[in-house]
Motif scaffolding. Structure first.
Motif, mmCIF file in Angstrom:
data_model
loop_
_atom_site.group_PDB
_atom_site.id
_atom_site.type_symbol
_atom_site.label_atom_id
_atom_site.label_comp_id
_atom_site.label_asym_id
_atom_site.label_seq_id
_atom_site.Cartn_x
_atom_site.Cartn_y
_atom_site.Cartn_z
ATOM 1 N N PHE A 103 2.691 -6.595 -11.570
ATOM 2 C CA PHE A 103 1.777 -6.022 -12.434
ATOM 3 C C PHE A 103 2.234 -4.782 -13.134
ATOM 4 C CE2 PHE A 103 -2.332 -8.144 -10.669
ATOM 5 C CZ PHE A 103 -1.983 -9.096 -10.791
ATOM 6 N N ASP A 104 3.245 -4.042 -12.266
ATOM 7 C CA ASP A 104 3.469 -2.509 -12.684
ATOM 8 C C ASP A 104 4.973 -2.360 -12.358
ATOM 9 O OD1 ASP A 104 3.141 -2.677 -9.971
ATOM 10 O OD2 ASP A 104 2.582 -0.533 -9.561
ATOM 11 N N GLY A 105 5.642 -3.404 -11.924
ATOM 12 C CA GLY A 105 6.997 -3.303 -11.720
ATOM 13 C C GLY A 105 7.658 -2.338 -10.469
ATOM 14 N N ALA A 106 6.841 -1.883 -9.504
ATOM 15 C CA ALA A 106 7.122 -1.273 -8.513
ATOM 16 C C ALA A 106 7.276 -2.207 -7.306
ATOM 17 C CB ALA A 106 5.785 -0.318 -8.117
ATOM 18 N N SER A 112 1.492 -2.157 4.000
ATOM 19 C CA SER A 112 0.184 -1.356 3.744
ATOM 20 C C SER A 112 0.285 -1.017 2.338
ATOM 21 C CB SER A 112 0.330 -0.364 4.689
ATOM 22 O OG SER A 112 1.365 0.563 4.411
ATOM 23 N N ASP A 113 1.181 -1.011 1.592
ATOM 24 C CA ASP A 113 1.357 -0.453 0.169
ATOM 25 C C ASP A 113 0.744 -1.661 -0.696
ATOM 26 O OD1 ASP A 113 1.729 2.264 0.636
ATOM 27 O OD2 ASP A 113 4.021 1.812 0.849
ATOM 28 N N VAL A 114 0.770 -2.995 -0.272
ATOM 29 C CA VAL A 114 0.599 -4.172 -1.024
ATOM 30 C C VAL A 114 -0.846 -4.799 -0.643
ATOM 31 C CG1 VAL A 114 1.477 -6.435 -1.546
ATOM 32 C CG2 VAL A 114 3.087 -4.622 -0.844
ATOM 33 N N ASP A 115 -1.719 -4.990 -1.878
ATOM 34 C CA ASP A 115 -2.868 -5.631 -1.870
ATOM 35 C C ASP A 115 -2.349 -7.158 -2.162
ATOM 36 O OD1 ASP A 115 -4.328 -3.729 -0.979
ATOM 37 O OD2 ASP A 115 -5.571 -3.511 -2.633
ATOM 38 N N ILE A 116 -3.350 -8.395 -1.831
ATOM 39 C CA ILE A 116 -3.221 -9.493 -2.155
ATOM 40 C C ILE A 116 -4.329 -9.858 -3.417
ATOM 41 C CG2 ILE A 116 -3.036 -11.936 -1.845
ATOM 42 C CD1 ILE A 116 -0.988 -10.264 -0.527
ATOM 43 N N ASP A 117 -3.964 -9.807 -4.470
ATOM 44 C CA ASP A 117 -4.885 -9.688 -5.578
ATOM 45 C C ASP A 117 -5.130 -11.386 -6.043
ATOM 46 O OD1 ASP A 117 -6.080 -8.830 -8.171
ATOM 47 O OD2 ASP A 117 -4.579 -10.171 -9.051
ATOM 48 N N HIS A 118 -6.495 -11.443 -6.033
ATOM 49 C CA HIS A 118 -7.265 -12.659 -6.665
ATOM 50 C C HIS A 118 -6.771 -12.672 -7.993
ATOM 51 C CE1 HIS A 118 -8.917 -13.115 -2.750
ATOM 52 N NE2 HIS A 118 -8.953 -14.151 -2.879
ATOM 53 N N MET A 119 -6.219 -13.314 -8.860
ATOM 54 C CA MET A 119 -5.687 -13.409 -10.129
ATOM 55 C C MET A 119 -7.277 -13.429 -10.990
ATOM 56 S SD MET A 119 -4.062 -13.421 -13.108
ATOM 57 C CE MET A 119 -2.373 -13.258 -12.406
#
Length: 210
Positions: A103-106, A112-119
């Motif tokens: 999503f942002d290239g990071a 802990s810095d990562v979420d699991i997004d529901h598209m």
């Protein structure tokens, strides 16, 4: 002497467990993202309708994260699938690895810095038809590993997205618009969800970048 042998045995068991948990090659993206032409065809078949039942939405109506295999729940399964060099402990919690957020290239080295997004966010799905589903259907949707619904992304980017559709929020990394639109359309198509006219127009614009 017996105590030393027991200690060595325990160490070997721990090592074998770590190896077995880290086996396999991670994939950078979720499965079953259609081509741009297929996505455009599927977009044309989706029903355009106003969203409804917004006031009755409750996140707890979508049971997640559920156990997928062994000690691993859905979140942990996605972190292993989409990460690089992911090592997990006996509880399936990642202890090391890296995750690229499309999503942002990071890139992040702490889970802990990562979420699991529901598209297609749970609230958006609810307003688009999931309000009429059974509890079992909503659970399947919230934990869908068979399509492009679940993404490992930067946590604050996921939080900024919230429950917005592409007419009001698109990924900060512009070059990802094509993939994002194709994945969004596939989720709505597979789960037979409706979309708004503004949402359809935004998706058409994003597909034009492919």
């Amino acid at each position: 002497m017996k105590r030393v042998v027991t200690g060595i045995s325990a160490a070997l068991t721990a090592l074998l467990l770590t190896v077995s948990l880290t086996a396999g090659t991670a994939s950078a993206t979720p499965p079953n993202i259609p081509s741009a032409s297929t996505a455009a065809s599927r977009l044309a078949t989706l029903t355009v309708a106003p969203e409804t039942n917004q006031s009755s939405y409750d996140r707890s109506l979508f049971n997640h994260w559920i156990t997928i295999s062994g000690a691993c729940n859905t979140r942990e399964t996605v972190l292993k699938r989409d990460g690089t060099g992911v090592v997990v402990n006996s509880s399936c919690a990642p202890t090391s690895g890296s995750w690229y957020s499309p999503f942002d290239g990071a890139t992040w080295t702490a889970a802990s810095d990562v979420d699991i997004d529901h598209m297609v966010p749970l609230a958006e799905a609810w307003r688009s038809g999931a309000y009429a589903w059974t509890s079992a259907q909503r659970q399947s949707y919230a934990n869908d590993l068979g399509g492009p619904e679940l993404w490992a992304v930067t946590d604050n980017v996921n939080q900024a997205k919230g429950d917005q559709d592409p007419s009001t929020w698109q990924p900060p990394l512009g070059g990802f618009d094509c993939t994002y639109a194709r994945a969004w359309i596939q989720v709505k198509y597979y789960w037979k969800l409706t979309l708004q006219s503004s949402e359809k127009s935004a998706l058409q614009g994003m597909l034009a970048t492919c």
